[in-house]
Design an enzyme around this catalytic site. Structure first.
Site, short mmCIF file in Angstrom:
data_model
loop_
_atom_site.label_atom_id
_atom_site.label_comp_id
_atom_site.label_asym_id
_atom_site.label_seq_id
_atom_site.Cartn_x
_atom_site.Cartn_y
_atom_site.Cartn_z
CD GLN A 130 -2.47 -1.23 2.72
OE1 GLN A 130 -3.38 -0.46 3.01
NE2 GLN A 130 -1.99 -2.13 3.57
CG HIS B 82 -3.08 2.46 -2.05
ND1 HIS B 82 -3.00 2.29 -0.68
CD2 HIS B 82 -4.19 1.79 -2.44
CE1 HIS B 82 -4.03 1.57 -0.26
NE2 HIS B 82 -4.77 1.25 -1.31
N GLY C 150 -0.77 -3.01 17.32
CA GLY C 150 -2.06 -2.39 17.60
C GLY C 150 -3.21 -3.01 16.84
#
Length: 357
Positions: free
Chosen positions: A127, A152, A295
């Protein structure tokens, strides 16, 4: 048209990933990769050790609470409002691009390149728009390897609305020539080290500019001028919020996942659907999927996904050595890759105090 910035659930009903020591994480990731024919999906987290700040912190929230991305329709709008949006975008990008341009691959980039070179993971989807996966394969900025798919796009090329393409270094020089006061400003922030925070897409977090955006000149496309057209609508070859990924890229991303036996996801929250749907596709096909990230992520609600909550830089080089065995030292290319990589801490950048007059 209503377009929103992608978010991830900050509170997941799924239990946190089980705690693992570094040694346990190395062993588990190596076992996952060892059978080979792995597709790898990477995000901004793999470039943090190169000094490029990620969008989100370990809690999944945007680290810049004032983050306001520019949308595709705003950038391409040919009205006065669109012109103002382009001034804002290109000024911020002009100030931020040198950080991306000068960044070097870190040990994670080189370790993943070693997996590609050894044909353990022949397909890599990223990405990121920084080009560092390519550079880890000894390619110059803007040069592409066919086995790396930039989902992207890339910051290293710019095209005008009529399709004329120029490399970003050339475009950066055009911006400097058209805006000598901003060039001096950029040189001063470089000299003093008082540079604004740079996001992974090259945009900078600098909210104090106010009306100074209106002083920035976006140059005309010289090829359009030769064709008797006046055109200052330029766009980097990256996918903006609200813009569709080109169909060939979308199809290739699915094909890369479908042709692999398993999917290794590393350094991403999967907030963008273009990445998340690749993980969903792997699960639909019954392929093992492992997520290595710090996370929460959008994938937390998918029970089939195995998760390890850890920064890639702590484990990935040892993982590759475990997977490749003697090849890690006997293959000179792999050995060089596993000894390469620059780690650069991210400075606590501050906004420059005053814009040029």
């Amino acid at each position: 048209m209503r377009i929103s910035v992608p978010t991830i659930p900050l509170l997941s009903t799924r239990l946190p990933a089980p705690h693992r020591s570094i040694e346990e994480a190395v062993e588990r990731v190596a076992d996952f990769l060892f059978p080979g024919n792995v597709a790898i999906l990477t995000g901004a987290g793999v470039s943090v050790d190169s000094g490029i700040r990620a969008y989100r912190g370990s809690d999944g929230r945007y680290m810049n609470p004032n983050y306001k991305p520019l949308f595709y329709h705003q950038l391409m709008d040919e009205s006065e409002a669109g012109h103002a949006f382009r001034q804002r975008y290109w000024l911020r990008s002009y100030l931020g691009y040198p950080t991306i341009r000068d960044a070097l691959p870190n040990p994670t980039h080189f370790a993943l390149a070693a997996l590609q070179h050894a044909h353990v993971a022949p397909r890599l989807i990223t990405q990121n728009v920084d080009g560092l996966h390519h550079r880890a394969l000894n390619l110059s900025p803007g040069t592409k390897n066919e086995n790396i798919l930039e989902l992207h796009g890339s910051l290293h090329h710019v095209h005008c609305k009529h399709g004329h393409v120029v490399d970003r270094t050339t475009f950066q020089n055009w911006l400097s020539a058209a805006n000598p006061q901003w060039r001096a400003f950029a040189d001063e922030t470089e000299r003093t080290g008082n540079k604004p925070r740079t996001n992974p897409d090259g945009d900078v977090a600098i909210e104090s500019l106010g009306t100074a955006y209106s002083t920035f000149i976006v140059p005309q496309c010289p090829t359009c001028l030769l064709e008797d057209r006046i055109n200052s609508v330029h766009k980097p070859e990256v996918i903006f919020f609200g813009e569709s990924i080109p169909q060939p890229v979308k199809e290739r991303s699915f094909r890369d996942v479908e042709d692999a036996d398993r999917l290794f996801v590393i350094g991403t929250t999967l907030a963008t659907y273009s990445a998340f749907r690749l993980l969903k596709r792997a699960v639909e096909l019954g392929k093992p999927a492992l997520l290595l990230n710090v996370g929460p992520s959008r994938g937390d609600g998918i029970e089939e996904i195995e998760r390890i909550d850890m920064a890639s830089g702590l484990v990935i080089r040892d993982v590759v050595k475990a997977v490749l065995g003697t090849t890690a030292s006997e293959d000179p290319v792999v050995a060089r890759m596993l000894q390469s990589g620059t780690v650069k801490s991210i400075d606590d950048d501050a906004e420059p105090a005053e814009a040029p007059k």
